[in-house]
Design an enzyme around this catalytic site. Sequence first.
Site, PDB file in Angstrom:
ATOM      1  N   THR A 173      37.920  34.136  38.883  1.00 26.93           N
ATOM      2  CA  THR A 173      37.840  34.068  40.358  1.00 26.93           C
ATOM      3  C   THR A 173      38.565  35.159  41.110  1.00 26.93           C
ATOM      4  O   THR A 173      38.091  35.493  42.065  1.00 26.93           O
ATOM      5  CB  THR A 173      38.549  32.689  40.948  1.00 26.93           C
ATOM      6  OG1 THR A 173      39.700  32.228  40.430  1.00 26.93           O
ATOM      7  CG2 THR A 173      37.448  31.420  40.766  1.00 26.93           C
ATOM      8  N   ASP A 174      39.584  35.805  40.325  1.00 33.84           N
ATOM      9  CA  ASP A 174      40.081  36.871  40.663  1.00 33.84           C
ATOM     10  C   ASP A 174      39.180  38.173  40.806  1.00 33.84           C
ATOM     11  O   ASP A 174      39.483  38.927  41.470  1.00 33.84           O
ATOM     12  CB  ASP A 174      41.181  37.252  39.687  1.00 33.84           C
ATOM     13  CG  ASP A 174      42.496  36.466  40.062  1.00 33.84           C
ATOM     14  OD1 ASP A 174      42.633  35.703  40.861  1.00 33.84           O
ATOM     15  OD2 ASP A 174      43.404  36.553  39.068  1.00 33.84           O
TER      16      ASP A 174
END
Lengths: 406, 406
Positions: A173-174
């Site tokens: 998700t980063d």
Amino acid sequence: MAKPILDGIVVCDFSWVGAGPITTQNLGMMGATIIHIETHKRPEILRMTPPFKDRKPGVERSGYFSPRNANKLGLSLDLSKPEAIEVVKRLLTISDIVINNFSFGVMDRWGLSYEDVKKIKPDIIYIEMPPQGRTGPHKDFMAFGALINALVGATFLTGHPDQKPSGTGTNYTDHVPVPGHLTFAIMAALRHRRKTGEGQFIELAQSQAGVNMVSAIPVMDYAVNGRIQQRMGNRHLELAPHNLYNCKGERNWIAIAVYNDQEWESLKKVMGNPEWANNPKFATNEGRKANEDELDAKIEEWTSAKWHRQLMDELVKEGVRAGVVHSCRDVTEDYNLVQRGFWTYLMHPEAGVALYNHSPMRMSKAPVLSTTPANMIGQHNQQVLRDLLKYTDEEIKEMEEKGVLN
Amino acid sequence: MGSLSDIRVLEFASPYGGYAGKMFADLGADVIHIEPPEGDPTRFVWPFYKDKPDREGSLKYLYHNTSKRGMVLDITRPEGQEVFLELVKTADIVIEAFNPGFMESLSLGYEILKKVNPKIVYVSITPFGREGPYADFPGSNLTVSALAGWLYLAGTGNNKPALAYGEQAYMMAFCYAASGAMAAFYDAEATGEGQVVEISMQEAVVTACENACQYWDLEKIERRATEEIEAGRNVYECKDGYVSAMFSMGDNRYLWDPFWQWMKDEGRPDLAEIFGSEDFRGRAYRATDEAKQIFREKAEPFIKQFDKTYIYIETQKRRTVCYPVNDPKDVYENEQLNYRNYFKKLYHESLGGEVTYPGEVYYLEKMEWGLKPAPTFGQHTVEILKELGYADEQVGALKEGGVVIG
């Protein structure tokens, strides 16, 4: 070449580790001036995480930190000192955007909350990116990218069905879900500001970006159909064959995805039309899906005796969707990426020549690429303080002596 | 004011989905989703509303096309091309994901469109780029993920990788397509001149490879997943599923110490003594096979006796982190997301029922975010033609000739 799109835009960047720095990297590649504020007293965790140039640890040697911090100016400030906060306030007067991904309350304690900053720069675009949002019972919960993956379903839904959930093996998700959406929102806010003169507050809850990007459809499926989707290795909900197959050698796999009967015929042709493949049960996608275990076993029997690269060449030539599973070594040497100029090597004062990438947003008129290597902590103090913020040499010297620039 | 309502985006239906257009549409842009007469391919993919295969009921189609208007137009016909060029005159952005050269073959390439509207931003999404050695390779989510190196990371040792859930290669391309489109539009408004934004899925996916390419560049290591690099950092089984733990992170003790103290609080001073020992408190020992073995024997049964929500809350209370590995049902029922009214229900007349959607990715103070149901097949065709100034009989002729449906 035309001017970069964000030429003249100044970003006051407090963000660190993952999703924040990648977002500001997107802006920096488009030409924004990114003032990356760090401190020698507490270097961020990625600066101390491998890989390191020549395997020698050092805060300026990390290849985890470097690729996401190209095109930034390093300003070092010890924010526990009031004089450092004064520098930030002067920086804010020339900033268009301020971004942080600190825990709650840190910016407030420094007198740098949105309300505070608005008084200094009324049209500021102020960005917070809390893991789970600013409101609600879990608003203060600590998180890292890998854990947001677990929270939003990415971990559960990714892996082999007979093994425990594995996720992507990265803090996914980063990397794109958060910065990809946030870059869009920032551009929308910049456009709004140009049109109306107004800045605004932007909150991006990382968990919400994750659900939107990864688990939206399984969650909708549960809500309307009551079904809980499961991880399925490399298979597809509907199509077959759709999998990875062993090839000759170690860790050599080929991905094959057949979307329709025509592609199946092409695959059969490359396989030399073996008798098993002409069994009527494999003639339709439905039949192939229903007999997927057998189908995959047969295909793997065939691929196991082949070299994966050669196989890919033969398959794509016939229009079959096939791809070698590249390691990241292979990716740095990938013919397509190299020919397209995706990779670039930049000279870093301490780490030497190291690998950087082009933005995946390629524009015909405006450059969007890595031009300068990752900033060192405080590397551009003089440039920022003297040239941009108009401090005198004497004032800068005084700050140095007082430890403001640590 | 306060939204993107003065921006018009023309987006062609593609087998990959329409998430880039959705990002614009949910912030209020007028996104016209253009389908071919045979329909958007995603209308026919599983899962469906109430498991009933129906052109209006694919959850993927519904999710990717919220808040848009829909038009059915055959651009392979000269009359359809004329209509499209009329639309381009009124539009700011065109998004397509056809094979390289397809639009040029219809005389609808960027060079033609910019003569009609110099400010037009033309976004092309392809598996491997419009130019380059792989430009004509057939692509898919699986094979692009493989050739971008990302898939290789989702596995350990010599194990076969597992594909990330949810066609992330496409989703990543959409995030960058929307961001690039917004940036190029921002530029076009200022300069009067649009440009081509080219998104290669392969390049977008490479940006999700974390530090793996740098591992090769700097340390000559072909990195795979990093789970269990230390005891206390992995996916562990619990009473009702799995949790993702980050009790350890290098030589930091701030996550580890609360972990063994929690064991004490749960009435296990024996475990607290083992894991609170000086050895276990450092990275070097935790990375050994011996430490991992002890963790498996002693700590895993401890974790296994609790359910995932309990572990999540108890560890957060103590400022260490262990997240639930949520399945789609858990995500849907998540307390925090529901407190924030994240999920939205929309009534669909065409389905005679409600569908639940993931909500806001971001909150923008000055811009309105909202969802409207995706268009039914040809829902706005006539409305859009009339806006362009087509008279009733012209609309009738286009419909009769099968150039438009609506």
